[in-house]
Design an enzyme around this catalytic site. Sequence first.
Site, PDB file in Angstrom:
ATOM      1  N   CYS A   2      26.503  29.453 -19.289  1.00  0.00           N
ATOM      2  CA  CYS A   2      26.154  28.325 -20.386  1.00  0.00           C
ATOM      3  C   CYS A   2      27.044  28.591 -21.741  1.00  0.00           C
ATOM      4  CB  CYS A   2      24.800  28.386 -20.870  1.00  0.00           C
ATOM      5  SG  CYS A   2      23.793  28.187 -19.475  1.00  0.00           S
ATOM      6  N   ARG A  27      33.939  28.988 -18.711  1.00  0.00           N
ATOM      7  CA  ARG A  27      32.955  30.062 -18.387  1.00  0.00           C
ATOM      8  C   ARG A  27      32.185  29.225 -17.095  1.00  0.00           C
ATOM      9  NH1 ARG A  27      31.381  33.508 -22.569  1.00  0.00           N
ATOM     10  NH2 ARG A  27      29.374  33.383 -21.827  1.00  0.00           N
ATOM     11  N   TRP A  75      24.899  25.805 -17.105  1.00  0.00           N
ATOM     12  CA  TRP A  75      24.768  26.150 -15.695  1.00  0.00           C
ATOM     13  C   TRP A  75      23.744  26.277 -15.120  1.00  0.00           C
ATOM     14  CZ3 TRP A  75      24.387  30.781 -12.565  1.00  0.00           C
ATOM     15  CH2 TRP A  75      25.179  30.774 -11.481  1.00  0.00           C
ATOM     16  N   ASN A 100      21.063  29.943 -24.051  1.00  0.00           N
ATOM     17  CA  ASN A 100      21.836  30.415 -23.074  1.00  0.00           C
ATOM     18  C   ASN A 100      20.817  31.473 -22.504  1.00  0.00           C
ATOM     19  OD1 ASN A 100      24.004  29.035 -23.415  1.00  0.00           O
ATOM     20  ND2 ASN A 100      25.177  30.793 -24.279  1.00  0.00           N
ATOM     21  N   GLY A 101      20.635  31.897 -21.134  1.00  0.00           N
ATOM     22  CA  GLY A 101      19.896  32.867 -20.644  1.00  0.00           C
ATOM     23  C   GLY A 101      18.849  32.322 -19.872  1.00  0.00           C
ATOM     24  N   GLU A 489      39.733  42.747  -2.901  1.00  0.00           N
ATOM     25  CA  GLU A 489      40.018  41.991  -4.073  1.00  0.00           C
ATOM     26  C   GLU A 489      40.776  40.757  -3.601  1.00  0.00           C
ATOM     27  OE1 GLU A 489      38.868  41.352  -6.869  1.00  0.00           O
ATOM     28  OE2 GLU A 489      40.481  40.158  -7.912  1.00  0.00           O
ATOM     29  N   LYS A 493      39.666  36.721  -3.864  1.00  0.00           N
ATOM     30  CA  LYS A 493      40.379  35.712  -4.668  1.00  0.00           C
ATOM     31  C   LYS A 493      40.235  34.487  -3.837  1.00  0.00           C
ATOM     32  CE  LYS A 493      40.399  36.799  -8.063  1.00  0.00           C
ATOM     33  NZ  LYS A 493      39.807  37.765  -8.529  1.00  0.00           N
ATOM     34  N   GLU A 496      37.149  32.668  -3.779  1.00  0.00           N
ATOM     35  CA  GLU A 496      36.787  31.903  -4.911  1.00  0.00           C
ATOM     36  C   GLU A 496      37.377  30.836  -5.072  1.00  0.00           C
ATOM     37  OE1 GLU A 496      35.722  35.462  -8.032  1.00  0.00           O
ATOM     38  OE2 GLU A 496      37.649  35.132  -7.572  1.00  0.00           O
ATOM     39  N   HIS A 512      35.865  47.888  15.530  1.00  0.00           N
ATOM     40  CA  HIS A 512      34.351  48.006  15.512  1.00  0.00           C
ATOM     41  C   HIS A 512      33.653  46.862  15.256  1.00  0.00           C
ATOM     42  CE1 HIS A 512      34.662  52.361  15.958  1.00  0.00           C
ATOM     43  NE2 HIS A 512      35.579  52.536  14.796  1.00  0.00           N
ATOM     44  N   LYS A 611      32.545  32.343 -15.024  1.00  0.00           N
ATOM     45  CA  LYS A 611      33.439  33.313 -15.600  1.00  0.00           C
ATOM     46  C   LYS A 611      32.733  34.673 -16.005  1.00  0.00           C
ATOM     47  CE  LYS A 611      37.446  35.180 -17.058  1.00  0.00           C
ATOM     48  NZ  LYS A 611      37.895  35.836 -15.932  1.00  0.00           N
TER      49      LYS A 611
HETATM   50  C1  G6P Z   1      31.792  36.700 -12.508  1.00  0.00           C
HETATM   51  C2  G6P Z   1      33.443  36.390 -12.379  1.00  0.00           C
HETATM   52  C3  G6P Z   1      34.309  37.351 -11.997  1.00  0.00           C
HETATM   53  C4  G6P Z   1      33.819  38.760 -12.538  1.00  0.00           C
HETATM   54  C5  G6P Z   1      32.652  39.190 -12.464  1.00  0.00           C
HETATM   55  C6  G6P Z   1      32.167  40.305 -13.216  1.00  0.00           C
HETATM   56  O1  G6P Z   1      31.586  36.861 -11.168  1.00  0.00           O
HETATM   57  O2  G6P Z   1      33.503  35.060 -11.865  1.00  0.00           O
HETATM   58  O3  G6P Z   1      35.490  37.069 -11.885  1.00  0.00           O
HETATM   59  O4  G6P Z   1      34.837  39.489 -11.825  1.00  0.00           O
HETATM   60  O5  G6P Z   1      31.829  38.114 -12.963  1.00  0.00           O
HETATM   61  O6  G6P Z   1      32.523  39.781 -14.610  1.00  0.00           O
HETATM   62  P1  G6P Z   1      32.865  40.987 -15.577  1.00  0.00           P
HETATM   63  O7  G6P Z   1      33.126  40.402 -17.071  1.00  0.00           O
HETATM   64  O8  G6P Z   1      31.801  41.870 -15.819  1.00  0.00           O
HETATM   65  O9  G6P Z   1      34.090  42.012 -15.307  1.00  0.00           O
END
Ligand code: G6P
Length: 616
Positions: A2, A27, A75, A100-101, A489, A493, A496, A512, A611
């Site tokens: 949010c 975000r 959100w 927010n929260g 990673e 990606k 995502e 395995h 984000k």
């Molecule tokens: C969310 C974002 C990711 C990020 C993760 C941790 O899931 O979409 O891209 O890696 O949060 O966020 P931070 O700000 O703690 O690195």
Amino acid sequence: MCGIVGAVAERNILPVLVEGLKRLEYRGYDSAGVALLDGDGTLQRVRRPGKVSELEQALATAPLNGRLGIAHTRWATHGVPSERNAHPHFSGNDLALVHNGIIENHEPLRARLKDMGYLFTSETDTEVIVHLLHHHLDALGDLADALKATVKELHGAYGLAVISAKQPDRLLATRSGSPLVIGLGLGENFLASDQLALRQVTDRFMYLEEGDIAEIRRDSVQVWDLDGQPVQREQVQYHEGAEAADKGAYRHFMLKEIHEQPKVVQRTLEGRLGLDHVLVEAFGPQAGALLAKVRNVQIVACGTSYHAGMVARYWLEELAGIPCQIEVASEFRYRKVVVQPDTLFVSISQSGETADTLAALRNAKQLAPGAGGYLASLAICNVGTSSLVRESDLTLLTQAGPEIGVASTKAFTTQLVALLLLTLALGRMRGGLSATVEAELVDELRRLPTRLGEALGMDKTVEKVAELFAEKHHTLFLGRGAQYPVAMEGALKLKEISYIHAEAYPAGELKHGPLALVDSDMPVVTVAPNNELVEKLKSNLQEVRARGGQLVVFADIEAGIDNGEGTHVVSMPHIHDILAPILYTLPLQLLSYYVAVLKGTDVDQPRNLAKSVTVE
Ligand code: G6P
């Protein structure tokens, strides 16, 4: 997640609020809304599910005009994304609030407020706050006093902004577990959950601390702390160029941010390297004394930042000889942990506001050193003003600049650089690292930005390889040693942003289980620097080919892995093995980017993701 924007001025602030919401779009959110106090002293509101552009369209047909207002991107957590669940929420016709929260005790509060006669129009936890505030306002008369009484009854996390038609000259705000920043203007003041939302109107900011309540007027700001005492919060001038929020010539922020990596890695190294060693002072004034005592490291993070921590474990144990544990914050925070003596608690976060990472840090800090607690806490973070940084003993800032694409790219590689600096510093102080190796790696680090630039030169080759994936539904990523987290990673990606199912395995685990999945419809992606594990990796690749699997291998030019039927090799420049995880990340970022472009997904704002995950 949010986003909040607010303003009190002598001009129509609708454009400021809408522009602020647009800047917070990255975000992640699923509805948006705005409330203004108009010239007749009436609160007007427009809310829409979907994107800010839909809110804008609605505002184009029924424009609002006012000098006091709040706006929000939501959100969804409690209740679906819909107009009635979107913020701002009202109580009666004269009180509007954005949040927010998450309010954990919303159910008993809702029951109590219903008994008092309040009517609820949404399924949100937020609506209880605005009615509770209304109830206290009736009794106390002053908005700040009412807000102080209200927050005493809330359990959970919140950043709140409130306006009242009855007190039309002020904007009220408070935070606990969710960031808020006041933007200071001339004869006008602003509020947001992220300073980026306000860069268009000011470069002077005041960050609210946990529990602060602020009364923001056109020409003054009054802040009270957790105990209700008036306090002065420092004013900070923000220096990052406003261009950070602009895609420039790039089609997406993600591509721009991938290409920024040589520059931001350079920045992250600046001021931190001596001639042949890492400057420990870069970690803060008390760092030398604290780091010299470290005998163990515990890393905690989420998402991409967690993968950075996984790479660091290989480095810390191999180079510094320091035992390292790593865990995702959402698990760590709810587990009873046994702390080894002299353990440094390291949190890694791009935003510094991730709820689980912050909670893990707070739990760790509650354990007293010497009584099973941690020696000290270090935050590796991209936002110097974040909660994580403020609450840690030591900080090593990554210098990635604002990262807008939800899928993290430049934040990850700068985290890796910061973690390697930490490893070298600890290695020297603990005696696990020779001066020669340190000098060699410092030299390699200096050359790293150039090497990353070379790797980005493969952009077009990777774009071509991406075509292999556009019609596929599943992929496997393999890596060995410190390349295993790089493979993780890469898989993260791809899932995502392209929504293709992707899994990562340490290559030795192939037999395995995952080998059962391999056929011509499941491409296998591998990263293969030329190190002592490359021969073993080649055997794993044979196992895949023997089952008809299509291989895409990012291989060191000297690794002896060649193109062939079903094997697509992308040659990588040779690099020191320790730095290879940083370099090999880049083609995997480009691969997921181009697959997503081919699939036509929303690259910068993938569905369902945020984000910065500021709620649990
Ligand atoms: C969310 C974002 C990711 C990020 C993760 C941790 O899931 O979409 O891209 O890696 O949060 O966020 P931070 O700000 O703690 O690195």
